[in-house]
Enzyme design. Structure first.
Site, PDB file in Angstrom:
ATOM      1  N   GLY A 498      21.267 142.147  19.154  1.00  0.00           N
ATOM      2  CA  GLY A 498      21.966 140.883  19.144  1.00  0.00           C
ATOM      3  C   GLY A 498      21.180 139.767  18.481  1.00  0.00           C
ATOM      4  N   PHE A 499      19.840 139.861  18.500  1.00  0.00           N
ATOM      5  CA  PHE A 499      19.006 138.821  17.909  1.00  0.00           C
ATOM      6  C   PHE A 499      18.849 139.016  16.408  1.00  0.00           C
ATOM      7  CE2 PHE A 499      14.852 137.204  16.596  1.00  0.00           C
ATOM      8  CZ  PHE A 499      14.884 135.908  17.068  1.00  0.00           C
ATOM      9  N   LYS A 516      10.807 141.802  13.986  1.00  0.00           N
ATOM     10  CA  LYS A 516      12.185 141.478  14.378  1.00  0.00           C
ATOM     11  C   LYS A 516      12.569 140.149  13.728  1.00  0.00           C
ATOM     12  CE  LYS A 516      13.238 140.629  18.776  1.00  0.00           C
ATOM     13  NZ  LYS A 516      13.606 140.902  20.184  1.00  0.00           N
ATOM     14  N   ASP A 618      16.923 141.361  31.478  1.00  0.00           N
ATOM     15  CA  ASP A 618      17.668 142.267  30.592  1.00  0.00           C
ATOM     16  C   ASP A 618      16.996 143.642  30.568  1.00  0.00           C
ATOM     17  OD1 ASP A 618      19.762 142.979  28.951  1.00  0.00           O
ATOM     18  OD2 ASP A 618      18.842 142.230  27.119  1.00  0.00           O
TER      19      ASP A 618
END
Length: 834
Positions: A498-499, A516, A618
């Site tokens: 999602g990021f 990332k 999470d």
């Protein structure tokens, strides 16, 4: 209304029932996505003779942005379906949005370029991309000379629950349009395309689907199979063959060939075939059959070849499969694993690299060394293009009118019931506030709202300067990161979330890293506003903690509006990969226990050892990474909350991942470390059963793993859903201890769940029980050691104080944690095992 108090909590019986119903409705949305068959640009429904019912887009349950509904201006020819009489079009980018869950989706886009009073669709040139930025169609035009519709079919793997968009973006001075959309979830085995040399999670476009040796027709999933005759350069090289009955009794894989089922391909595909046309002038020992397909020369393709031995007598045909002259597979191998299985349907997937010739030639030829019956056959072919092109999400003009609402009330039978439920829940919330004042903990400052795969409510935030939160000593220049990743080469991409996308890289000092990089977001983009808080929170958390079982942050970059995080590289990938990826070796039960124990150590340190305490928020199998030695490390702290954990709870916006979310947290919006314990309990069950937390392809009672696992546990049937490779590995005592730990973690009431220290203790004990069994088995045949001696009996262990009570959490280091655990478990007296 009688108010009951228990354990300091307020319970209102009717409200409890309402809460249960709301939870039930949430579970429905977690587990099911709507099937969408949309008649675009119209309020009318169209029923096709194939059985599909296309609903006018205003009533379809999807939503769409500002665009025009246009209609065919002339009388529709009788040969064209009413489905293509209308379209939705715009000279500006527009989208359709769908409510989805995790899974694989089949998407069909229907186009027929007609003229209307306002638009000529024949001139349309546009792109189509999805909300993950993959281009499905590039510089596409639907103009064709046959006046028949064009249908483009895609398979898209979606790894998060929420909303999903298809964007239609016109090229300069043009427009984009679509007549109809099919968007529905499909069984995982339907598109289980897993050739050994294929990595990534790119969308796939169906280029060819061929019923070899049979006629063109559609199957029950509305897939169109065409006849193969037009693809034979030499029609005289082959002849048709057919058989009435198939053998579908076998399930599994034989020698790399996967047994097919009805969702992979219908019976009639396997009941016909092309076989070699052997004549005096075409002897079998010098003949072959070749099919030729034109494809994009700069794209990779996946080929699925379908086989069913309806030819050999007595089924001893052995032949070779080739693509562009390269040997791909021996079919009907000489070790007789396939030979003798009469009329068994199976398939084989492989990948074909780009070719300047823009052709894929598929050939079959007898194996002259192994076959006793010189022949070869093929029943079906599918060729799919890997869609690796990416583009930026366009700016979309939202309609000033209210967007078409998603149909969220179907599960509960109507809007009125939803209103009752919401009113009941509000009443409960207010009543609870009257009876008991809820205090909000004084948590350390968070940044802007955002950063989750699920979000509800309003979260209190404190505005702070981002620069005060950044650790400038960790900054890495953007130029170095570009160099490390070869300018973010897609060949180095190892994951996406999602990021953003994750790339493998090597820094200038030789350090291997995972990079990332956040998606580019704007005010109109999906997930807008979520990236910056996650980015800053991750830096805040990881810059102040170090632990052997937490992924280390190497550095970050925030130049040029970039948000890039650089971590230590985890060679073995995610825990989820090792549970479900058939290309990876299956983990043993001992390895799984060690991984779970390592992850528990990391979470325990977060809860009690990090400054002020941290709740991960999470916890899931994709956020547990493995190094080259399968040592587990917890990762992804973008949703974490930090602060003193001696408070009862903190009221906060609900964030996390469906399937792992603590149901009490979802309902009350009150976060504690016990929410992590619940999520970790789901991970433990996932490790034991080898299946996802949410699987919408399963029967309704089995879709939610936590609920299904606990139901089986209560019925004494948990052993029946254990991952099949483990069933002969697990010591019953180890399984009993492990399953009891899972059950405690998944208690609905958070106060009934153990601390992470208790979970860690129980997992260490389950590992000891398993290791004791191994020691005993190693000596049970020895003539010099008594296998029944006390040294090898299962220990009777007294319950020791929790680790949390023996360690100063504020000052705890990784080596101190291990020392304390060693001291405790040395009292178990089980050889030299930990």
């Amino acid at each position: 209304m009688e108010i009951l108090q228990q354990k300091g909590r307020v319970h209102v019986p009717i409200c409890c029932l309402l809460v249960f119903l709301i939870q039930f409705s949430n579970l429905y949305f977690l587990s099911f996505a709507d099937d969408y068959y949309i008649n675009c640009g119209s309020d009318a429904n169209v029923n096709l003779t194939t059985g599909q019912n296309f609903v006018g887009d205003s009533n379809s349950g999807s939503s769409f942005s500002k665009s025009d509904a246009i209609t065919y201006m002339n009388q529709l020819p009788a040969s064209v379906s009413p489905l293509y009489q209308t379209a939705r079009a715009s000279s500006d980018p527009f989208y359709y949005q769908f409510k989805i869950t995790i899974g694989t989706y089949l998407v069909r886009l229907h186009f027929l370029a007609f003229s209307s009073t306002s638009s000529n669709l024949s001139s349309a040139v546009f792109d189509v991309l999805d909300s993950t930025k993959f281009k499905l169609l590039n510089n596409f035009t639907a103009k064709n000379s046959t006046s028949s519709p064009l249908i483009k079919e895609f398979f898209i793997r979606i790894d998060s629950t929420g909303s999903f968009r298809l964007y239609f973006t016109p090229r300069t001075s043009s427009l984009a349009f679509v007549n109809a959309i099919e968007f529905f979830a499909i069984p995982s085995d339907f598109t289980n395309f897993i050739p050994e040399d294929y990595t990534g999670n790119f969308p796939l476009q169906t280029i060819y689907r061929v019923n070899v040796g049979g006629p063109s027709q559609n199957d029950t999933l509305w897939r169109s199979w065409e006849t193969d005759d037009t693809y034979l350069p030499d029609p005289n090289s082959a002849k048709d063959s057919n058989k009435g009955t198939l053998n579908r009794n076998y399930v599994g894989e034989i020698d790399g060939l996967v047994a097919s089922n009805a969702s992979v391909a219908p019976d009639w595909v396997y009941q016909t075939a092309k076989v070699m046309n052997i004549t005096a002038s075409r002897p079998a020992n010098s003949s072959s059959i070749t099919w030729s397909f034109r494809v994009s020369g700069n794209a990779r393709h996946i080929v699925r070849a379908h086989f069913c031995d309806i030819v050999g007598q007595p089924y001893n045909v052995v032949f070779n499969l080739y693509s562009n002259g390269n040997l791909r597979k021996e079919i009907g191998s000489s070790n007789n694993t396939i030979s003798g299985l009469s009329a068994l349907p199976f398939y084989y997937d492989f990948m074909v690299s780009p070719s300047e010739s823009e052709l894929i030639n598929i050939s079959i030829r007898p194996n002259l060394e192994d076959a006793t019956d010189l022949n070869a056959f093929l029943n079906g072919l599918e060729i799919l293009e890997i869609m690796e092109g990416v583009a930026s999400i366009p700016n979309v003009k939202e309609s000033k009118k209210n967007m078409v609402a998603l149909v969220v009330g179907s599960v509960l039978g109507g809007l009125s019931l939803i209103c009752i439920l919401v009113a009941g829940f509000v009443f409960c919330s207010r009543h609870r506030k009257v009876e008991k004042q809820v205090e909000i903990a004084d948590w350390s400052p968070m940044l802007e709202n955002g950063g989750s795969s699920y979000s509800r409510g309003t979260e209190r935030t404190i505005t702070v300067s981002p620069m005060n939160l950044m650790n400038l000593g960790l900054k890495i220049p953007f130029a170095e990161i570009q160099s490390a990743t070869n300018k973010f080469d897609t060949k180095l991409m190892i994951g996406k979330g999602g990021f953003g996308n994750v790339y493998r890289g090597t820094l200038l000092n030789g350090t291997k890293v995972a990079v990332k990089r956040a998606y580019k977001r704007d005010e109109h983009g999906s997930g807008s506003g979520q990236g910056r808080p996650e980015f800053q929170t991750e830096i805040m958390v990881l810059s102040k903690i170090r632990h052997r079982h937490l992924v280390s942050l190497i550095g970050y970059c925030d130049e040029r509006s970039e948000m890039i995080l650089v971590y230590e590289f985890m060679e073995k990938g995610t825990l989820r990969d090792h549970l479900y990826d058939s290309n990876l070796p299956r983990l043993t039960w001992k390895q799984r226990l060690e991984i779970c124990t390592g992850a528990a150590r990391g979470l325990h340190y977060l809860h009690t050892g990090a400054a002020g305490g941290i709740i991960h928020r999470d916890v899931k199998s994709t956020n547990i990474l493995l190094d080259e030695n399968h040592v587990a490390k917890v990762a992804d702290f973008g949703l974490s909350r930090s602060g003193p954990l001696d408070e009862t709870h903190v009221s906060t916006n609900v964030k996390g991942t469906f399937g792992y979310l603590d149901p009490e947290y979802m309902m009350s919006e009150q976060l504690t470390e016990k929410s992590d314990v619940y999520s970790f309990g789901v991970v433990l069950l996932e490790v034991l059963c080898g299946r996802p937390a949410i699987d919408p392809t399963l029967p309704r009672e089995q879709m939610n793993l936590a609920e299904w696992g606990m139901l089986c546990k209560k019925k004494g049937l948990l052993e029946q859903i254990v991952d099949s490779p483990l069933k002969n590995q697990i010591n019953p005592s180890s399984l009993r201890k492990f399953s009891d730990t899972v059950e405690k973690c998944l208690q609905e009431d958070a106060s009934d769940r153990p601390t992470m220290a208790d979970v860690l203790w129980d997992l260490e004990y389950a590992l000891q029980l398993q290791q004791t069994t191994t020691l005993k088995e190693a000596h049970e045949d020895s003539t010099t050691i008594d296998a029944s001696s006390a040294a090898y009996r299962l220990p009777v262990v007294q319950r020791f104080p929790s680790l949390g009570s023996t360690i100063n959490g504020d000052d705890m280091r990784d080596d101190e944690l291990d020392t304390t655990e060693n001291e405790i478990f040395s009292e178990l007296k089980i050889g030299d095992a930990r």
